[in-house]
Design an enzyme around this catalytic site. Sequence first.
Site, PDB file in Angstrom:
ATOM      1  N   CYS A  48      15.853  29.446 -26.547  1.00  0.00           N
ATOM      2  CA  CYS A  48      17.258  29.852 -26.551  1.00  0.00           C
ATOM      3  C   CYS A  48      18.081  29.145 -25.474  1.00  0.00           C
ATOM      4  O   CYS A  48      19.298  29.092 -25.565  1.00  0.00           O
ATOM      5  CB  CYS A  48      17.367  31.363 -26.366  1.00  0.00           C
ATOM      6  SG  CYS A  48      16.805  31.947 -24.759  1.00  0.00           S
ATOM      7  N   ASN A  49      17.428  28.596 -24.466  1.00  0.00           N
ATOM      8  CA  ASN A  49      18.217  27.940 -23.411  1.00  0.00           C
ATOM      9  C   ASN A  49      17.647  26.610 -22.943  1.00  0.00           C
ATOM     10  O   ASN A  49      17.946  26.162 -21.844  1.00  0.00           O
ATOM     11  CB  ASN A  49      18.407  28.870 -22.207  1.00  0.00           C
ATOM     12  CG  ASN A  49      17.115  29.453 -21.710  1.00  0.00           C
ATOM     13  OD1 ASN A  49      16.068  28.814 -21.754  1.00  0.00           O
ATOM     14  ND2 ASN A  49      17.173  30.688 -21.238  1.00  0.00           N
ATOM     15  N   ARG A  50      16.832  25.958 -23.806  1.00  0.00           N
ATOM     16  CA  ARG A  50      16.365  24.619 -23.465  1.00  0.00           C
ATOM     17  C   ARG A  50      15.906  23.881 -24.715  1.00  0.00           C
ATOM     18  O   ARG A  50      15.500  24.486 -25.720  1.00  0.00           O
ATOM     19  CB  ARG A  50      15.248  24.656 -22.438  1.00  0.00           C
ATOM     20  CG  ARG A  50      13.947  25.271 -22.868  1.00  0.00           C
ATOM     21  CD  ARG A  50      12.925  25.281 -21.725  1.00  0.00           C
ATOM     22  NE  ARG A  50      13.421  26.050 -20.597  1.00  0.00           N
ATOM     23  CZ  ARG A  50      13.931  25.530 -19.478  1.00  0.00           C
ATOM     24  NH1 ARG A  50      13.977  24.226 -19.321  1.00  0.00           N
ATOM     25  NH2 ARG A  50      14.372  26.306 -18.506  1.00  0.00           N
ATOM     26  N   GLY A 203      16.679  40.419 -36.737  1.00  0.00           N
ATOM     27  CA  GLY A 203      15.709  39.346 -36.539  1.00  0.00           C
ATOM     28  C   GLY A 203      14.282  39.846 -36.581  1.00  0.00           C
ATOM     29  O   GLY A 203      14.019  41.045 -36.368  1.00  0.00           O
ATOM     30  N   SER A 206       9.794  35.978 -32.567  1.00  0.00           N
ATOM     31  CA  SER A 206       9.147  36.359 -31.311  1.00  0.00           C
ATOM     32  C   SER A 206      10.113  37.088 -30.376  1.00  0.00           C
ATOM     33  O   SER A 206       9.716  38.023 -29.673  1.00  0.00           O
ATOM     34  CB  SER A 206       8.588  35.113 -30.611  1.00  0.00           C
ATOM     35  OG  SER A 206       9.624  34.177 -30.349  1.00  0.00           O
TER      36      SER A 206
END
Length: 417
Positions: A48-50, A203, A206
């Site tokens: 989500c951030n990389r 959702g 994971s």
Amino acid sequence: MALLSCAASHHDLELSALERLSTDWAGVGPELVAAAGPVRGAVVLATCNRFELYLDVDDERLAEACAAASEAVAARSGLAPATVRGHLRHRTEADAAQHLFAVAAGLESMVVGEREIAGQVRRALTHARREGTTTSVLEQLFQRASRVSRAVEAATGLGGTGRSVVGVALDLAAGTLPRHVHDGAAAADEHVDWSGLRVVLVGTGSYAGASLAALRSRGCRDVRVWSASGRAAAFAAARGAHVADPDLLSELAHADLVVACSGTGGPVLHGSALAAVRSAAGNAEPLTVVDLALRHDVDPSVGALPQVHLVSLHSVAEHAPASSAAVTEGAEMVAAAAAEFVAERRVRAWDPAVVAERTRVLTATEDDQAARRRARAALHGPTVRAREAARRGDVDAYRQALAELAAVQPVVGDSIA
């Protein structure tokens, strides 16, 4: 072969730019490897951030490999190759290993020490294995990253404090959720009645699993799972949750909290639609919406609705806990582990010449215990010096030790052959 990483994260880019880079990320590794160019192996870590590529490349074609990686990402993201090159930070060998080890240990996360990333690193390797894009170097790198992650957690306590992106997001959400006050308690003693909340979880991946676990740890009982993929029933049944109404909007009409983390590639909840369903239901009660998807599940317009509070990854980044002394200790461990990893790689790469010289001497030495003992004694010193030089990367010392090995002659009886 050389180790190369091409990485972008929330430290350098807006989440919207990371979202673009991550478009169709699963196809990048297979394309690079199938091209039979400078890239021999690839593992892609997209969270989500990389967005990060770890590549096993021809060490004489590093620049070509960087260009190939940028072009492959550009073709899927719609960005120009030059823009992609500007977004990706390139690292090689020890720097690449150190970066991955720090990522796996949670030292580079929005919430320092969060543990979700360790599982994501493992799954990135599993995905690459399934696609047939790993190599022995990348296997060793990612397996070592997982070991370093566990070692950092054990030594520093990072990761054991329950800090996570999900945790910080729920802490922020708590500020706007319905409060409960026990009879006779002071106003300051009011707290969120998590057990009484009606929660919709969007959702089944994971992150949804981590979110459900975090919600339950806070006491949530009524969690309804919704998914556009049709996997909600299986996900909910496996975890003892409820299945939401297929009509998401009708489910949200009376919800207290929404946690969205499907990452389906676009918003599943828009402000106008949510406003209409809440109005039709006559619901003016507060609603808190948490959007943990990199490719927003929730249109930002939702946050402008009356009595609706939106917590996004931007909010998490702004309120994540500050680093501590444990982070410094963890960073030192990561740096040492990366140096050791690269030293071991160098020894393996340089050792064939040492082995060849030892084999030459021992093969021609008389098959006699005393003779072989003398030969091994003559080989020992320069062998140790060559391998120590390889660990240090000292080319001159290595060559000198190799020359000493080349000068050692086989032993035949009491004489040198």
